[in-house]
Write a protein that holds these residues in place. Structure first.
Motif, PDB file in Angstrom:
ATOM      1  N   ARG A 280      -9.821 -10.030  41.759  1.00  9.57           N
ATOM      2  CA  ARG A 280     -10.290  -8.653  41.878  1.00  9.57           C
ATOM      3  C   ARG A 280     -11.554  -8.574  42.729  1.00  9.57           C
TER       4      ARG A 280
ATOM      5  N   LEU B 166     -15.158  -6.793  43.083  1.00 10.62           N
ATOM      6  CA  LEU B 166     -16.178  -6.163  42.246  1.00 10.62           C
ATOM      7  C   LEU B 166     -16.740  -4.897  42.884  1.00 10.62           C
TER       8      LEU B 166
ATOM      9  N   LEU C  92     -18.193  -0.808  41.500  1.00  9.97           N
ATOM     10  CA  LEU C  92     -18.955  -0.685  40.258  1.00  9.97           C
ATOM     11  C   LEU C  92     -20.288   0.011  40.531  1.00  9.97           C
TER      12      LEU C  92
ATOM     13  N   ARG D  13     -13.553 -12.215  43.055  1.00  8.97           N
ATOM     14  CA  ARG D  13     -13.458 -13.275  42.045  1.00  8.97           C
ATOM     15  C   ARG D  13     -11.994 -13.560  41.724  1.00  8.97           C
TER      16      ARG D  13
ATOM     17  N   LYS E 179     -12.122 -17.133  34.597  1.00 11.02           N
ATOM     18  CA  LYS E 179     -12.571 -16.288  33.493  1.00 11.02           C
ATOM     19  C   LYS E 179     -13.898 -16.722  32.870  1.00 11.02           C
TER      20      LYS E 179
ATOM     21  N   ALA F 221     -20.111 -13.766  37.705  1.00 12.85           N
ATOM     22  CA  ALA F 221     -19.996 -12.329  37.953  1.00 12.85           C
ATOM     23  C   ALA F 221     -21.054 -11.566  37.178  1.00 12.85           C
TER      24      ALA F 221
ATOM     25  N   LEU G 264     -23.855  -9.167  39.024  1.00 14.14           N
ATOM     26  CA  LEU G 264     -23.748  -7.740  38.681  1.00 14.14           C
ATOM     27  C   LEU G 264     -24.992  -7.264  37.927  1.00 14.14           C
TER      28      LEU G 264
ATOM     29  N   ASP H 172     -20.311  -2.105  31.749  1.00  8.45           N
ATOM     30  CA  ASP H 172     -19.381  -2.308  32.861  1.00  8.45           C
ATOM     31  C   ASP H 172     -19.197  -3.789  33.171  1.00  8.45           C
ATOM     32  N   ILE H 173     -20.252  -4.567  32.989  1.00  9.05           N
ATOM     33  CA  ILE H 173     -20.147  -6.016  33.174  1.00  9.05           C
ATOM     34  C   ILE H 173     -19.167  -6.599  32.162  1.00  9.05           C
TER      35      ILE H 173
ATOM     36  N   ASP I  85     -15.560  -5.763  33.019  1.00 14.19           N
ATOM     37  CA  ASP I  85     -15.028  -6.650  34.057  1.00 14.19           C
ATOM     38  C   ASP I  85     -14.698  -8.022  33.462  1.00 14.19           C
TER      39      ASP I  85
ATOM     40  N   LYS J 213     -11.534  -7.935  31.502  1.00 18.20           N
ATOM     41  CA  LYS J 213     -10.364  -7.634  32.333  1.00 18.20           C
ATOM     42  C   LYS J 213      -9.524  -8.888  32.607  1.00 18.20           C
ATOM     43  N   SER J 214     -10.156 -10.057  32.529  1.00 19.94           N
ATOM     44  CA  SER J 214      -9.417 -11.308  32.745  1.00 19.94           C
ATOM     45  C   SER J 214      -8.269 -11.466  31.758  1.00 19.94           C
TER      46      SER J 214
END
Length: 253
Positions: A11, A13, A16, A31, A148, A155, A159, A168-169, A172, A175-176
């Protein structure tokens, strides 16, 4: 997000938002998991993101066992985050297979997340990761094996430095779980076909998941050991305020 063929957990980043109303630039911070099985279509997709650099957070053993496919015109850097923690012996499924319960497995994974913060090899690697982001021009893809854990921590670092919210971090990071779902099913089925026991397959399934508590352990360790994230960045990783402003100018709009 564009669909990949064999590139797992990929994805951008970009997009964001930060607390001051800015936005992470698209096609700059990418990433994923390892690039050992990627197809020509995956390569074309990555190049469409203006990819110029790859930062590989895996060990030498992992790189030798599953080398990334070479992408012409793209420069790679290798940073062995867990070198001190593993002492040259990669974390293996057989090691986890000796554990007797799920709580023990989770405790071991949390130890690894603490090691991202406290070991010298991790501190050196994540400092170099941030310095690479400062010094390069073009799209950067950073990854480990599954994309991940070591990647998730990386990440979080960039971020959080850029001013993206903890919420939001974490979104993300989590999301993995969704983005690896199909590949995890494939891995578990392969293990079953290889004759692995139900117990080992269950343990493997536990190792493939991602949950909020893991990243929270790392963040709590930063606060406990170094007082604050800002102290950790500036005093441990030795990233200066000037460095931070360069990162913001390069990766925010």
């Amino acid at each position: 997000m564009d669909k990949t063929e064999k590139l797992v957990n990929f994805r951008d980043l970009g997009g964001l938002k930060t607390a001051d109303g800015r936005t992470v630039r698209p096609h700059k911070l990418l990433r994923s998991g390892e690039l050992s099985r990627i197809t020509s279509k995956d390569i074309s997709l990555l190049l469409s993101y203006s990819l110029k650099y790859i930062i590989d957070l895996r060990s030498t053993h992992e790189i030798n066992k599953h080398p990334n496919v070479n992408i012409e015109g793209v420069q790679s850097f290798a940073l062995d985050v867990l070198q001190d923690y593993t002492k040259g012996n990669p974390v293996s499924l057989s090691e986890f297979a000796t554990m007797t319960n799920i709580a023990e497995i989770h405790s071991r994974i949390e130890e690894i997340y603490k090691a991202f913060v406290t070991t010298k090899s991790a501190q050196k690697s994540y400092r170099q990761f941030l310095l690479h982001l400062i010094n390069v021009d073009g799209g950067v893809l950073f990854h480990c094996s599954a994309g991940k854990d070591r990647t998730g921590f990386a990440a979080m670092l960039i971020l959080k430095i850029l001013g993206v919210s903890n919420e939001d971090i974490m979104a993300d990071f989590i999301k993995s779980a969704e983005m690896r779902k199909a590949h995890n099913v494939e891995l578990l089925e392969k293990a079953r076909q290889e004759g692995k026991s139900d117990e080992v397959i269950e343990i493997l399934g536990r190792l493939l998941i991602v949950q909020e508590s893991y990243l929270n352990v790392a963040l709590e360790t930063i606060d406990k050991e170094y007082g604050s994230f800002d102290n950790y960045i500036k005093n441990v990783l030795q990233i200066t305020e000037e460095d931070i402003q360069v990162l913001k100018s390069k990766y925010l709009v």
